[in-house]
Design an enzyme around this catalytic site. Structure first.
Site, PDB file in Angstrom:
ATOM      1  N   CYS A  23     -14.906  18.343  -0.308  1.00 50.82           N
ATOM      2  CA  CYS A  23     -15.391  17.445   0.755  1.00 50.82           C
ATOM      3  C   CYS A  23     -16.397  16.414   0.235  1.00 50.82           C
ATOM      4  O   CYS A  23     -16.355  15.237   0.602  1.00 50.82           O
ATOM      5  CB  CYS A  23     -16.007  18.252   1.890  1.00 50.82           C
TER       6      CYS A  23
ATOM      7  N   HIS B 153     -21.679  15.702   5.843  1.00 51.75           N
ATOM      8  CA  HIS B 153     -22.381  15.705   4.557  1.00 51.75           C
ATOM      9  C   HIS B 153     -22.916  14.295   4.295  1.00 51.75           C
ATOM     10  O   HIS B 153     -22.237  13.296   4.572  1.00 51.75           O
ATOM     11  CB  HIS B 153     -21.431  16.041   3.402  1.00 51.75           C
TER      12      HIS B 153
HETATM   13  N1  LIG Z   1     -15.475  23.537   5.298  1.00 55.64           N
HETATM   14  C1  LIG Z   1     -15.374  22.421   4.587  1.00 55.64           C
HETATM   15  O1  LIG Z   1     -16.196  21.474   4.676  1.00 55.64           O
HETATM   16  C2  LIG Z   1     -14.257  22.263   3.620  1.00 55.64           C
HETATM   17  C3  LIG Z   1     -14.055  21.014   3.065  1.00 55.64           C
HETATM   18  C4  LIG Z   1     -13.049  20.839   2.121  1.00 55.64           C
HETATM   19  C5  LIG Z   1     -12.258  21.905   1.797  1.00 55.64           C
HETATM   20  N2  LIG Z   1     -12.458  23.128   2.375  1.00 55.64           N
HETATM   21  C6  LIG Z   1     -11.583  24.211   1.981  1.00 55.64           C
HETATM   22  O2  LIG Z   1     -10.751  24.555   3.088  1.00 55.64           O
HETATM   23  C7  LIG Z   1     -10.436  25.952   3.011  1.00 55.64           C
HETATM   24  C8  LIG Z   1     -10.818  26.621   4.317  1.00 55.64           C
HETATM   25  O3  LIG Z   1     -12.199  26.469   4.558  1.00 55.64           O
HETATM   26  P1  LIG Z   1     -12.852  26.786   5.982  1.00 55.64           P
HETATM   27  O4  LIG Z   1     -14.166  26.122   5.900  1.00 55.64           O
HETATM   28  O5  LIG Z   1     -11.936  26.461   7.107  1.00 55.64           O
HETATM   29  O6  LIG Z   1     -13.001  28.409   5.894  1.00 55.64           O
HETATM   30  P2  LIG Z   1     -13.102  29.477   7.063  1.00 55.64           P
HETATM   31  O7  LIG Z   1     -13.629  28.900   8.314  1.00 55.64           O
HETATM   32  O8  LIG Z   1     -13.811  30.640   6.447  1.00 55.64           O
HETATM   33  O9  LIG Z   1     -11.572  29.921   7.337  1.00 55.64           O
HETATM   34  C9  LIG Z   1     -10.804  30.641   6.395  1.00 55.64           C
HETATM   35  C10 LIG Z   1      -9.383  30.831   6.924  1.00 55.64           C
HETATM   36  O10 LIG Z   1      -8.612  31.463   5.895  1.00 55.64           O
HETATM   37  C11 LIG Z   1      -7.917  32.567   6.464  1.00 55.64           C
HETATM   38  N3  LIG Z   1      -7.638  33.589   5.476  1.00 55.64           N
HETATM   39  C12 LIG Z   1      -8.540  34.278   4.732  1.00 55.64           C
HETATM   40  N4  LIG Z   1      -7.892  35.183   3.931  1.00 55.64           N
HETATM   41  C13 LIG Z   1      -6.578  35.032   4.188  1.00 55.64           C
HETATM   42  C14 LIG Z   1      -5.396  35.668   3.699  1.00 55.64           C
HETATM   43  N5  LIG Z   1      -5.436  36.633   2.775  1.00 55.64           N
HETATM   44  N6  LIG Z   1      -4.209  35.254   4.177  1.00 55.64           N
HETATM   45  C15 LIG Z   1      -4.129  34.280   5.120  1.00 55.64           C
HETATM   46  N7  LIG Z   1      -5.205  33.649   5.620  1.00 55.64           N
HETATM   47  C16 LIG Z   1      -6.414  34.021   5.165  1.00 55.64           C
HETATM   48  C17 LIG Z   1      -8.859  33.056   7.552  1.00 55.64           C
HETATM   49  O11 LIG Z   1      -8.119  33.877   8.441  1.00 55.64           O
HETATM   50  P3  LIG Z   1      -8.840  35.063   9.293  1.00 55.64           P
HETATM   51  O12 LIG Z   1      -9.568  34.389  10.402  1.00 55.64           O
HETATM   52  O13 LIG Z   1      -7.691  35.896   9.735  1.00 55.64           O
HETATM   53  O14 LIG Z   1      -9.739  35.782   8.331  1.00 55.64           O
HETATM   54  C18 LIG Z   1      -9.288  31.727   8.154  1.00 55.64           C
HETATM   55  O15 LIG Z   1      -8.274  31.233   8.995  1.00 55.64           O
HETATM   56  C19 LIG Z   1     -11.173  26.487   1.780  1.00 55.64           C
HETATM   57  O16 LIG Z   1     -10.277  26.425   0.684  1.00 55.64           O
HETATM   58  C20 LIG Z   1     -12.292  25.498   1.591  1.00 55.64           C
HETATM   59  O17 LIG Z   1     -12.740  25.425   0.263  1.00 55.64           O
HETATM   60  C21 LIG Z   1     -13.435  23.326   3.294  1.00 55.64           C
END
Ligand SMILES: NC(=O)c1ccc[n+]([C@@H]2O[C@H](COP(=O)([O-])OP(=O)(O)OC[C@H]3O[C@@H](n4cnc5c(N)ncnc54)[C@H](OP(=O)(O)O)[C@@H]3O)[C@@H](O)[C@H]2O)c1
Length: 344
Positions: free
Chosen positions: A134, A247
């Site tokens: 991000c 950010h």
């Molecule tokens: N947040 C940001 O600003 C941002 C920016 C750029 C990129 N990202 C990237 O985007 C991705 C998601 O981030 P987020 O912030 O949305 O995280 P988050 O809110 O923690 O959500 C994680 C998601 O992954 C799922 N998950 C976890 N383990 C899994 C598995 N074994 N099989 C299938 N699904 C699974 C979770 O499902 P459950 O609810 O069932 O556990 C949940 O839906 C990450 O790779 C992160 O690095 C995030």
């Protein structure tokens, strides 16, 4: 109009939910949609365009049987490493938001406004496209403008990153700790390495032996790859701050040629994806609270750096919604370009 079989892995998370809402807002042509999450979400549903869609628990058998045209991965690097190649082998274009494949030489790392030309058009074969971190996404369009106009020599970035950068659990930790501090209870850190409420933490992700954090290395290495400048002199300190969304980045750039600030302002306002918000005397400059929920990357506080009389240093303040342009929107724009739509 052709419609596509879409899947979202991590549909219950912060990025996954935003992605679903953006797919709806932008009327992405969808024939059917499959929402994957982990065992924790068995039996759950997630809303998509007014309907409750049941969650499919992701496993190797379900991945091998599935047939999708485009799969968005929003579930972290471990899940992407294990499952993204399976979907790609079965013909899907995988748009991965994790860090799993970003630095692989044969995987395009794309911010559509900067290097969208790297995307293959159409869905003839499965492959993986990586979505940058991000803090990188919001930085590189501005750096590209500087480079095109004046030649980029070096960059120093300090980030001010909201708690949603750590996902849903980061948002919940700031909510919980804020209530704990207000009620004079101890705010125990669980997600972040220190208390984040009423604090700032110069530490995001693990430390490397050279003293830099993984987050800082991501911004440095990904910016070099996206801009096609492997030797770019770029430095970073990444800091977590107690804001929920958005950010901010303080960016100091040294240029090859003297900077004409008016020309720079015009170029920023004309660059797709960037928006100029720069009139400090009228209190106009971007803050995370202003940009939450908005698509553009906002640039303000543009001024000459104080060193040197030759006007080759410029300072700026760059702010974007990390969940939207920093993750979900960038992924949807990649998908739109893959199916042949113009960047909008
Ligand atoms: N947040 C940001 O600003 C941002 C920016 C750029 C990129 N990202 C990237 O985007 C991705 C998601 O981030 P987020 O912030 O949305 O995280 P988050 O809110 O923690 O959500 C994680 C998601 O992954 C799922 N998950 C976890 N383990 C899994 C598995 N074994 N099989 C299938 N699904 C699974 C979770 O499902 P459950 O609810 O069932 O556990 C949940 O839906 C990450 O790779 C992160 O690095 C995030």
């Amino acid at each position: 109009m052709k419609k596509y079989r879409i899947a979202v892995v991590g549909a219950t998370g912060a990025v996954g939910r935003e992605l679903l809402s953006i797919l709806g807002e932008r009327h992405f042509p969808i024939a059917d949609i499959t929402l994957y999450a982990s065992e924790n979400s068995r039996g759950a549903t997630v809303e998509y365009r007014g309907s409750e869609v049941p969650i499919t628990v992701l496993s190797e058998p379900t991945a091998k049987e599935a047939r999708h045209d485009i799969v968005f991965f929003c579930a972290g690097a471990l899940v992407s490493s294990r499952f993204a190649p399976i979907f790609a082998r079965h013909g899907a274009v995988v748009i991965d938001k994790s860090s799993a494949f970003r630095m692989e030489p044969d995987v395009p790392l794309v911010v559509p406004e900067v290097n969208g030309h790297l995307l293959k058009k159409g869905l003839a074969e499965g492959y993986i496209v990586a979505n940058p971190n991000c803090s990188t996404i919001q930085l590189v369009p501005y750096l590209q403008v500087l480079d095109d106009l004046f030649g980029l020599r070096s960059v120093v970035v300090s980030t001010y990153q909201s708690v949603s950068g750590a996902g849903q659990k980061g948002i919940e930790e700031l909510q919980r700790q804020t209530a704990e501090v207000f009620s004079c209870r101890s705010a125990v850190p669980e997600v972040f390495p220190q208390r984040v409420a009423f604090n700032v933490i110069p530490h995001i992700d693990k430390f490397h032996p050279d003293g830099y954090t993984e987050e800082e290395k991501k911004l440095i290495n990904e910016s070099r790859k996206i801009l096609g400048k492997p030797d770019l002199d770029i430095d970073c300190t990444a800091v977590r701050v107690p804001t929920f969304y958005g950010h901010a980045e303080s960016v100091t750039a040294d240029l090859e040629r003297p900077v004409d600030i008016e020309r720079l302002r015009v170029a920023i306002s004309e660059k797709r994806g960037l928006a100029l918000m720069d009139d400090p005397e009228k209190l106009v400059y971007p803050t995370p609270a202003d940009v939450a929920g908005r698509d553009a990357i906002f640039v303000g506080r543009i001024r000459y750096g104080r060193s040197g009389a030759d006007r080759t240093r410029v300072q700026a303040w760059v702010v974007a919604d990390n969940i939207r342009k920093g993750a979900a929107l960038n992924g949807v724009q990649i998908a739109e370009m893959v199916i042949g739509k113009e960047l909008a």
